[in-house]
Design a protein around this motif. Structure first.
Motif, PDB file in Angstrom:
ATOM      1  N   ASN A  53     -29.688 -26.908 -16.233  1.00  0.00           N
ATOM      2  CA  ASN A  53     -29.378 -25.878 -17.225  1.00  0.00           C
ATOM      3  C   ASN A  53     -28.533 -26.504 -18.344  1.00  0.00           C
ATOM      4  OD1 ASN A  53     -27.458 -23.727 -18.398  1.00  0.00           O
ATOM      5  ND2 ASN A  53     -28.985 -22.467 -17.332  1.00  0.00           N
ATOM      6  N   ILE A  54     -29.011 -26.415 -19.583  1.00  0.00           N
ATOM      7  CA  ILE A  54     -28.323 -27.066 -20.704  1.00  0.00           C
ATOM      8  C   ILE A  54     -26.897 -26.566 -20.862  1.00  0.00           C
ATOM      9  CG2 ILE A  54     -28.264 -27.286 -23.220  1.00  0.00           C
ATOM     10  CD1 ILE A  54     -30.255 -29.132 -22.079  1.00  0.00           C
ATOM     11  N   GLU A  55     -26.720 -25.254 -20.818  1.00  0.00           N
ATOM     12  CA  GLU A  55     -25.377 -24.694 -21.012  1.00  0.00           C
ATOM     13  C   GLU A  55     -24.438 -25.111 -19.890  1.00  0.00           C
ATOM     14  OE1 GLU A  55     -24.236 -23.201 -23.738  1.00  0.00           O
ATOM     15  OE2 GLU A  55     -26.219 -23.680 -24.529  1.00  0.00           O
ATOM     16  N   ASN A  56     -24.946 -25.114 -18.665  1.00  0.00           N
ATOM     17  CA  ASN A  56     -24.112 -25.552 -17.542  1.00  0.00           C
ATOM     18  C   ASN A  56     -23.789 -27.043 -17.646  1.00  0.00           C
ATOM     19  OD1 ASN A  56     -24.303 -22.973 -16.600  1.00  0.00           O
ATOM     20  ND2 ASN A  56     -25.639 -23.441 -14.874  1.00  0.00           N
ATOM     21  N   SER A  57     -24.749 -27.827 -18.146  1.00  0.00           N
ATOM     22  CA  SER A  57     -24.506 -29.264 -18.331  1.00  0.00           C
ATOM     23  C   SER A  57     -23.382 -29.503 -19.334  1.00  0.00           C
ATOM     24  CB  SER A  57     -25.781 -29.963 -18.807  1.00  0.00           C
ATOM     25  OG  SER A  57     -26.791 -29.926 -17.819  1.00  0.00           O
ATOM     26  N   LYS A  58     -23.278 -28.654 -20.315  1.00  0.00           N
ATOM     27  CA  LYS A  58     -22.196 -28.780 -21.296  1.00  0.00           C
ATOM     28  C   LYS A  58     -20.838 -28.617 -20.613  1.00  0.00           C
ATOM     29  CE  LYS A  58     -24.897 -27.120 -25.259  1.00  0.00           C
ATOM     30  NZ  LYS A  58     -25.038 -26.055 -26.284  1.00  0.00           N
ATOM     31  N   ASP A  59     -20.766 -27.687 -19.660  1.00  0.00           N
ATOM     32  CA  ASP A  59     -19.509 -27.501 -18.931  1.00  0.00           C
ATOM     33  C   ASP A  59     -19.181 -28.715 -18.064  1.00  0.00           C
ATOM     34  OD1 ASP A  59     -18.891 -25.089 -20.031  1.00  0.00           O
ATOM     35  OD2 ASP A  59     -19.586 -23.875 -18.339  1.00  0.00           O
ATOM     36  N   VAL A  60     -20.214 -29.397 -17.535  1.00  0.00           N
ATOM     37  CA  VAL A  60     -19.985 -30.623 -16.767  1.00  0.00           C
ATOM     38  C   VAL A  60     -19.317 -31.671 -17.654  1.00  0.00           C
ATOM     39  CG1 VAL A  60     -21.094 -32.553 -15.589  1.00  0.00           C
ATOM     40  CG2 VAL A  60     -21.875 -30.221 -15.149  1.00  0.00           C
ATOM     41  N   VAL A  61     -19.819 -31.802 -18.891  1.00  0.00           N
ATOM     42  CA  VAL A  61     -19.245 -32.770 -19.834  1.00  0.00           C
ATOM     43  C   VAL A  61     -17.797 -32.404 -20.144  1.00  0.00           C
ATOM     44  CG1 VAL A  61     -19.424 -33.739 -22.161  1.00  0.00           C
ATOM     45  CG2 VAL A  61     -21.498 -33.293 -20.829  1.00  0.00           C
TER      46      VAL A  61
ATOM     47  N   PHE B 259      -4.330 -32.770 -11.943  1.00  0.00           N
ATOM     48  CA  PHE B 259      -5.703 -32.398 -11.605  1.00  0.00           C
ATOM     49  C   PHE B 259      -5.793 -30.902 -11.304  1.00  0.00           C
ATOM     50  CE2 PHE B 259      -9.362 -32.070  -8.732  1.00  0.00           C
ATOM     51  CZ  PHE B 259     -10.315 -32.811  -9.424  1.00  0.00           C
ATOM     52  N   ASP B 260      -4.882 -30.405 -10.494  1.00  0.00           N
ATOM     53  CA  ASP B 260      -4.883 -28.978 -10.164  1.00  0.00           C
ATOM     54  C   ASP B 260      -4.599 -28.128 -11.396  1.00  0.00           C
ATOM     55  OD1 ASP B 260      -5.419 -29.627  -7.543  1.00  0.00           O
ATOM     56  OD2 ASP B 260      -3.331 -29.450  -6.866  1.00  0.00           O
ATOM     57  N   LEU B 261      -3.671 -28.587 -12.234  1.00  0.00           N
ATOM     58  CA  LEU B 261      -3.351 -27.866 -13.465  1.00  0.00           C
ATOM     59  C   LEU B 261      -4.567 -27.817 -14.386  1.00  0.00           C
ATOM     60  CD1 LEU B 261      -1.255 -26.494 -15.308  1.00  0.00           C
ATOM     61  CD2 LEU B 261      -0.584 -28.795 -16.087  1.00  0.00           C
ATOM     62  N   ALA B 262      -5.255 -28.948 -14.523  1.00  0.00           N
ATOM     63  CA  ALA B 262      -6.444 -28.997 -15.379  1.00  0.00           C
ATOM     64  C   ALA B 262      -7.537 -28.072 -14.860  1.00  0.00           C
ATOM     65  CB  ALA B 262      -6.961 -30.439 -15.457  1.00  0.00           C
ATOM     66  N   LYS B 263      -7.730 -28.039 -13.557  1.00  0.00           N
ATOM     67  CA  LYS B 263      -8.742 -27.145 -12.988  1.00  0.00           C
ATOM     68  C   LYS B 263      -8.420 -25.686 -13.309  1.00  0.00           C
ATOM     69  CE  LYS B 263      -8.914 -28.161  -8.639  1.00  0.00           C
ATOM     70  NZ  LYS B 263      -9.415 -28.019  -7.260  1.00  0.00           N
ATOM     71  N   ASN B 264      -7.156 -25.327 -13.189  1.00  0.00           N
ATOM     72  CA  ASN B 264      -6.760 -23.945 -13.489  1.00  0.00           C
ATOM     73  C   ASN B 264      -7.022 -23.602 -14.952  1.00  0.00           C
ATOM     74  OD1 ASN B 264      -5.884 -23.478 -10.867  1.00  0.00           O
ATOM     75  ND2 ASN B 264      -3.774 -24.099 -11.297  1.00  0.00           N
ATOM     76  N   ILE B 265      -6.717 -24.523 -15.848  1.00  0.00           N
ATOM     77  CA  ILE B 265      -6.941 -24.280 -17.273  1.00  0.00           C
ATOM     78  C   ILE B 265      -8.437 -24.195 -17.568  1.00  0.00           C
ATOM     79  CG2 ILE B 265      -6.709 -25.322 -19.572  1.00  0.00           C
ATOM     80  CD1 ILE B 265      -3.979 -26.399 -18.653  1.00  0.00           C
ATOM     81  N   LEU B 266      -9.224 -25.052 -16.934  1.00  0.00           N
ATOM     82  CA  LEU B 266     -10.677 -25.005 -17.125  1.00  0.00           C
ATOM     83  C   LEU B 266     -11.249 -23.673 -16.643  1.00  0.00           C
ATOM     84  CD1 LEU B 266     -11.512 -28.647 -16.029  1.00  0.00           C
ATOM     85  CD2 LEU B 266     -11.963 -27.687 -18.292  1.00  0.00           C
ATOM     86  N   VAL B 267     -10.812 -23.215 -15.495  1.00  0.00           N
ATOM     87  CA  VAL B 267     -11.300 -21.936 -14.957  1.00  0.00           C
ATOM     88  C   VAL B 267     -10.939 -20.785 -15.890  1.00  0.00           C
ATOM     89  CG1 VAL B 267     -11.021 -20.264 -13.082  1.00  0.00           C
ATOM     90  CG2 VAL B 267     -11.350 -22.684 -12.552  1.00  0.00           C
ATOM     91  N   LYS B 268      -9.741 -20.827 -16.451  1.00  0.00           N
ATOM     92  CA  LYS B 268      -9.330 -19.787 -17.396  1.00  0.00           C
ATOM     93  C   LYS B 268     -10.197 -19.792 -18.645  1.00  0.00           C
ATOM     94  CE  LYS B 268      -4.488 -19.491 -15.949  1.00  0.00           C
ATOM     95  NZ  LYS B 268      -3.073 -19.758 -16.327  1.00  0.00           N
ATOM     96  N   ASN B 269     -10.826 -20.927 -18.912  1.00  0.00           N
ATOM     97  CA  ASN B 269     -11.742 -21.035 -20.049  1.00  0.00           C
ATOM     98  C   ASN B 269     -13.207 -20.906 -19.614  1.00  0.00           C
ATOM     99  OD1 ASN B 269     -10.317 -22.025 -22.806  1.00  0.00           O
ATOM    100  ND2 ASN B 269      -9.157 -22.764 -21.039  1.00  0.00           N
ATOM    101  N   ASP B 270     -13.400 -20.260 -18.452  1.00  0.00           N
ATOM    102  CA  ASP B 270     -14.739 -19.968 -17.922  1.00  0.00           C
ATOM    103  C   ASP B 270     -15.552 -21.216 -17.621  1.00  0.00           C
ATOM    104  OD1 ASP B 270     -14.330 -17.165 -18.105  1.00  0.00           O
ATOM    105  OD2 ASP B 270     -14.808 -17.226 -20.244  1.00  0.00           O
ATOM    106  N   ILE B 271     -14.884 -22.294 -17.237  1.00  0.00           N
ATOM    107  CA  ILE B 271     -15.562 -23.519 -16.825  1.00  0.00           C
ATOM    108  C   ILE B 271     -15.308 -23.704 -15.333  1.00  0.00           C
ATOM    109  CG2 ILE B 271     -15.735 -26.015 -17.128  1.00  0.00           C
ATOM    110  CD1 ILE B 271     -14.658 -25.588 -19.989  1.00  0.00           C
ATOM    111  N   ASP B 272     -16.329 -23.470 -14.543  1.00  0.00           N
ATOM    112  CA  ASP B 272     -16.190 -23.563 -13.095  1.00  0.00           C
ATOM    113  C   ASP B 272     -16.099 -25.027 -12.672  1.00  0.00           C
ATOM    114  OD1 ASP B 272     -16.213 -22.861 -10.356  1.00  0.00           O
ATOM    115  OD2 ASP B 272     -18.349 -23.298 -10.266  1.00  0.00           O
TER     116      ASP B 272
END
Length: 514
Positions: A303-311, A373-386
């Protein structure tokens, strides 16, 4: 030791800035002759290709040829790797394969041609792997201290991977993420038996039968010959060896000359290193690997949009790991290896590494890496990046050598030692919540660390806060420099081999061997 610390506000600001850099991401499908070098941070390509990992199985044996891990075994090992790297780089250039990474004993290459024909690419991958095996059997020098031939194991898989930029600020190269790269690496690292090991999915594509154990079932001689006939490579082992010898005559390998670097490692410019300008000193090697990232890529690559979140996720996480290592704790990033960062740290002086302080800094750094790492994950999730990911960390202490291999204009970073190999093994012992410490580091740690870890030398949930609190609540030993010996003693084999002088060290025999 000057201030080595982690602050949540500083980390949060960095993470937000990195996230802003990839607010807009472009994901494209790889097409004919696309140049994957110097990709912008916000651009990725979905690439269908054959992934080949080649491991040199006897590197550990090379490092273990002397009782003391002194200059002799490091110098021989670096020359051994340099000879092989220059041969393999020539092979990849001759057959138009993409060199992704050459990290010490491990090569990663990708074949994307012929376009639109996966069967032919796999046959080409088998033929390439066998060519590397045949050439590395012969890339030895007739010297007073003859180097052994390389013992090689190759792993192959085929499929779709995501190509992104690997590296920052002048050290950029393509990086491929996804299942085929991961499975090829696992086949290459799946045992001590040499040969070519292919996944069942790749076997099926070219009409071979499936096997019960992919790591124990190498391709037969007849299967390899069938692929060689279909691949019709335009170069041969004899041609490669002829060119390799001519290149060595025209551009001989310099003698590996060592000096130590005044700590911290963050002030060392790796891009200025060469055989004649190598570094060697007691230090700590650290591997931090993003756990479950391959599955994350596989789940989203279609999925192109999901791939963008991977990047976005990769850029934010790796950038922050890099900043913690190099800025907060003044270490050096040797390189990114896929979704893993390899770094080194040292405390003390150029003449004497402070053993306990170096290990203490590394454990605090490991805690900070997990906190960021944990802080970054939390910020990513808040920005709708799983990003349901973890971080596995391994560390080990000992003498390490840092240099670059190859010829001018085509040199790659190299960091070798028994401790480097062990730190990677320690990381592989860990789940995404664990940190493991090597036996040498454990034996020579400050008391608060040895009391904190049990005999398994592995612990879950270490953060910067928990490590700092444990350190502050414990009494520091009075004499932290118990591991070091004089450089003269180390060179004569009378010490642990973990110390040496702040003076250039040169060979006492021709061809760079001590």
């Amino acid at each position: 030791m000057s201030s080595r610390s982690w602050k949540k506000k500083v980390a949060s600001d960095r993470i937000q800035s990195r996230l802003e850099e990839v607010k807009s991401v472009i994901v494209k499908d790889y097409v004919r002759d696309t140049n994957l070098n110097n990709l912008p941070t916000s651009t990725a390509y979905r690439v269908s290709g054959v992934h080949i990992y080649v491991d040199i199985l006897n590197l550990e044996e090379m490092l273990g040829t002397t009782n003391v891990e002194g200059e002799t075994c490091h110098r021989r090992t670096l020359r051994f790797l340099n000879l092989h790297y220059r041969a393999v780089a020539r092979i990849l250039s001759d057959i138009d394969a993409i060199q992704v990474d050459f990290h010490n004993q491990r090569l990663h290459a990708v074949i994307t041609k012929p376009y639109g024909n996966e069967q032919e690419r796999i046959h080409r991958g088998v033929a390439l792997s066998q060519l590397i095996i045949d050439v590395l059997k012969e890339t030895v020098e007739q010297t007073d201290d003859k180097l052994p031939p390389a013992v090689v194991r190759a792993g192959i898989d085929s499929g779709m991977a995501l190509a992104v930029n690997n590296g920052r600020r002048g050290h950029r190269e393509p990086l491929f993420l996804g299942r085929p790269a991961n499975l090829a690496a696992k086949r290459a690292g799946g045992g001590e038996e040499p040969g070519i090991f292919m996944t069942n999915s790749a076997r099926t594509i070219i009409g071979l039968r499936k096997v019960l154990d992919e790591d124990k079932s190498s391709l037969s001689l007849s299967e390899i010959r069938a692929s060689q006939e279909k691949a019709k490579l335009t170069t041969t082992a004899s041609n490669v060896l002829k060119s390799w010898r001519e290149d060595l005559h025209a551009n001989p390998i310099g003698k590996f000359t060592f000096s130590s670097h005044t700590p911290p490692f963050s002030t060392l410019d790796l891009e200025k290193l060469s055989p004649r300008n190598s570094r060697r000193q007691d230090a700590l090697s650290l591997y931090a690997d993003i756990d479950r990232f391959t599955d994350y890529v596989t789940e989203n690559i279609d999925n192109i949009e999901n791939s963008k979140d991977v990047v976005r996720c990769l850029h934010v996480l790796r950038s922050e790991l890099h900043e913690v290592l190099t800025k907060d704790f003044q270490g050096i990033k040797v390189r990114f290896i896929g979704d893993c960062i390899h770094g080194a740290l040292v405390e003390g002086t150029a003449g004497n590494t402070d053993t306990q302080e170096t290990i203490e800094t590394a454990l605090l750094c490991a805690g900070a890496l997990r906190s960021s790492f944990d802080l970054a994950k939390n910020i990513l999730v808040k920005n709708d990046i799983d990003c349901n990911l973890g971080l596995a960390i391994g560390i080990e202490y000992g003498p390490i050598s840092l240099t670059r291999l190859g010829i001018k204009g085509e040199m790659v970073r190299c960091c070798i030692s028994r401790g480097v190999l062990t730190s990677e093994k320690e990381q592989l012992r860990c789940t995404g919540t664990q940190t493991a410490i090597g036996a040498v580091a454990y034996r020579n740690s400050p008391q608060w660390i040895t009391e904190w870890f049990d005999e398994t030398r592995i612990k879950s949930g270490i953060t910067y806060q928990s490590a700092s609190e444990k350190k502050n609540s414990s009494q520091k030993p009075q004499n932290p420099n118990t591991l070091l010996r004089s450089a003269t003693a180390a060179s004569t084999g009378t010490s642990s081999g973990l110390a040496f002088s702040d003076k250039p060290g040169g060979p006492v025999k021709p061809a760079g061997f001590a």
